[in-house]
Design a protein around this motif. Structure first.
Motif, short mmCIF file in Angstrom:
data_model
loop_
_atom_site.label_atom_id
_atom_site.label_comp_id
_atom_site.label_asym_id
_atom_site.label_seq_id
_atom_site.Cartn_x
_atom_site.Cartn_y
_atom_site.Cartn_z
N SER A 186 9.05 -30.05 -8.33
CA SER A 186 8.19 -29.32 -7.49
C SER A 186 8.56 -27.86 -7.76
CB SER A 186 8.61 -29.54 -6.11
OG SER A 186 9.97 -29.15 -5.76
N SER A 187 7.51 -26.90 -7.44
CA SER A 187 7.49 -25.50 -7.43
C SER A 187 8.78 -25.05 -6.62
CB SER A 187 6.37 -24.96 -7.11
OG SER A 187 5.79 -25.26 -5.91
N ALA A 188 8.94 -25.59 -5.44
CA ALA A 188 9.80 -25.10 -4.51
C ALA A 188 11.43 -25.44 -5.04
CB ALA A 188 9.67 -26.07 -3.16
N THR A 189 11.41 -26.41 -5.91
CA THR A 189 12.85 -26.57 -6.44
C THR A 189 13.09 -25.41 -7.57
OG1 THR A 189 12.88 -28.84 -6.16
CG2 THR A 189 14.41 -28.29 -8.03
N LEU A 190 12.06 -25.14 -8.24
CA LEU A 190 12.21 -24.29 -9.40
C LEU A 190 12.35 -22.86 -8.81
CD1 LEU A 190 9.42 -25.44 -11.84
CD2 LEU A 190 11.58 -25.99 -11.94
N GLU A 191 11.84 -22.59 -7.63
CA GLU A 191 11.93 -21.37 -6.96
C GLU A 191 13.45 -21.28 -6.31
OE1 GLU A 191 8.57 -21.34 -4.21
OE2 GLU A 191 7.17 -20.82 -5.68
N ALA A 192 14.02 -22.34 -5.81
CA ALA A 192 15.15 -22.28 -5.33
C ALA A 192 16.25 -21.94 -6.47
CB ALA A 192 15.48 -23.56 -4.54
N CYS A 193 16.04 -22.72 -7.53
CA CYS A 193 17.07 -22.80 -8.59
C CYS A 193 16.80 -21.08 -9.35
CB CYS A 193 16.30 -23.51 -9.69
SG CYS A 193 17.39 -23.40 -11.33
N ALA A 194 15.60 -20.41 -9.19
CA ALA A 194 15.65 -19.13 -9.65
C ALA A 194 16.41 -18.14 -8.65
CB ALA A 194 13.98 -18.68 -9.76
N ARG A 195 16.24 -18.44 -7.34
CA ARG A 195 16.92 -17.70 -6.39
C ARG A 195 18.38 -17.92 -6.62
NH1 ARG A 195 12.89 -19.78 -2.88
NH2 ARG A 195 14.46 -21.09 -2.09
N ASP A 196 18.84 -18.89 -6.85
CA ASP A 196 20.32 -19.39 -6.95
C ASP A 196 21.21 -18.49 -8.29
OD1 ASP A 196 20.34 -20.51 -4.74
OD2 ASP A 196 20.36 -22.44 -5.77
N GLN A 197 19.98 -18.26 -9.23
CA GLN A 197 20.28 -17.80 -10.24
C GLN A 197 20.41 -16.29 -10.42
OE1 GLN A 197 19.40 -21.62 -13.21
NE2 GLN A 197 18.65 -19.81 -13.55
N GLY A 198 19.52 -15.68 -9.29
CA GLY A 198 19.29 -14.25 -9.43
C GLY A 198 18.08 -13.91 -10.21
N VAL A 199 17.15 -14.93 -10.67
CA VAL A 199 16.22 -14.52 -11.56
C VAL A 199 14.70 -14.15 -10.71
CG1 VAL A 199 14.26 -15.62 -13.02
CG2 VAL A 199 16.89 -16.20 -13.39
N VAL A 200 14.31 -12.88 -11.41
CA VAL A 200 13.05 -12.46 -10.95
C VAL A 200 12.18 -12.52 -12.12
CG1 VAL A 200 11.87 -10.45 -10.00
CG2 VAL A 200 14.19 -10.90 -9.49
N PHE A 201 10.87 -13.34 -12.02
CA PHE A 201 10.01 -13.34 -12.99
C PHE A 201 9.37 -12.33 -13.17
CE2 PHE A 201 10.82 -17.86 -11.72
CZ PHE A 201 11.40 -18.54 -12.79
N ARG A 202 8.62 -12.11 -14.46
CA ARG A 202 7.70 -11.07 -14.70
C ARG A 202 6.79 -11.53 -15.66
NH1 ARG A 202 12.12 -6.78 -17.49
NH2 ARG A 202 12.03 -7.74 -19.58
N PRO A 203 5.41 -10.90 -16.00
CA PRO A 203 4.57 -11.39 -16.80
C PRO A 203 5.34 -11.55 -18.34
CG PRO A 203 3.50 -9.80 -15.38
CD PRO A 203 5.21 -10.05 -15.25
#
Length: 278
Positions: A186-203
């Motif tokens: 799910s997108s929620a799982t991916l978003e949680a993973c990104a938060r845990d890793q400190g990842v901020v996406f950009r284009p």
């Protein structure tokens, strides 16, 4: 088209009642799809910000890694011999999707509609042996949507690893994958993973998703509409385990990513020839 001019998904038109058609985003006749996002500026910024130590991590599996590739594809055949001059030659026969690979725009049509990216009819895409006698004078229709487009442009920029397998293990859970059933992350799982890793996406980010496939023989990735409707490259069977270890040690999940598919005019897919550079 600049990043700010990109339409939201909800603003994309429909094709035969199917929403999210991005064929007009880059203009009629486009053969790069979302690789258009990897502009000189994007690549330059990624190199300037992400290459700090020079550490390099290859993410290709060997072309002959699988003795029984998925979906009944033939395993690689490697033959070598010594010539009378004592020089050694070899020939490699591979299915370009039998190990790590990019899925090209010719591979997957829109289900039930017989069209590829940009509405190109499947019936016009050549099949069988593709003989090119004059590489500098090729009918564009013969090689339309071929992997050479990405090969000549390059797939390079800021890479982001979402280590979903490690995300589950750090939470004390095992990935809920069943190798014999479809599973969607799910997108929620991916978003949680990104938060845990400190990842901020950009284009323009190149997303690498580690699901633990090599450990569990599970691949939850699907095509949905990504290839024919968006023109987005999908990489499969990448070797992300060593990359995962380095990212965890460095507490850093972004890096410069460089991939150069093999330059085959009209090709369907390609090994990635890819690495992450820190």
């Amino acid at each position: 088209m600049t990043m700010r001019q990109l339409p939201d998904y909800d603003d994309l038109p429909s094709f035969r009642g199917i929403p999210g058609c991005a064929w007009d985003v880059w203009g009629k006749g486009d053969e790069l799809g979302t690789v258009n996002l990897l502009t000189n500026t994007v690549v330059q910024q990624a190199a300037r910000e992400e290459i700090r130590t020079g550490k390099r991590v290859a993410v290709d599996l060997p072309v002959n890694f699988f003795t029984q590739p998925l979906f009944g594809r033939r395993p690689a055949e490697i033959t070598s011999w010594v010539k009378p001059s004592d020089r050694r030659d070899e020939e490699i026969r591979i299915n370009t999707q039998s190990s790590s690979h990019w899925t090209g725009l010719l591979h997957f049509p829109l289900p039930g509609h017989g069209v590829l990216y940009q509405g190109v009819s499947c019936s016009t895409a050549p099949v069988g042996t593709l003989n090119i006698n004059e590489p500098g004078n090729v009918d564009p229709n013969t090689i339309c949507l071929g992997i050479h487009g990405w090969a000549q442009h390059g797939i390079s920029g800021r890479g982001v690893l979402l280590d979903v397998a490690r995300h589950y293990s750090m939470a004390g859970n095992t990935p809920p994958y069943d190798p014999f059933r479809r599973y969607e992350i799910s997108s929620a799982t991916l978003e949680a993973c990104a938060r845990d890793q400190g990842v901020v996406f950009r284009p323009g980010d190149i997303l690498l998703l580690r699901t633990g496939f090599l450990e569990s023989d599970v691949s939850p990735l699907t095509f949905q509409m990504i290839v024919p409707m968006w023109g987005m490259p999908i990489g499969k069977l990448f070797n992300l385990d060593v990359l995962s270890e380095h990212c965890a040690e460095a507490s850093r999940y972004t890096f410069f990513f460089s991939s150069w598919p093999i330059n085959v005019l009209g090709g369907v897919a390609s090994p990635p020839n890819a690495m992450a550079i820190f």
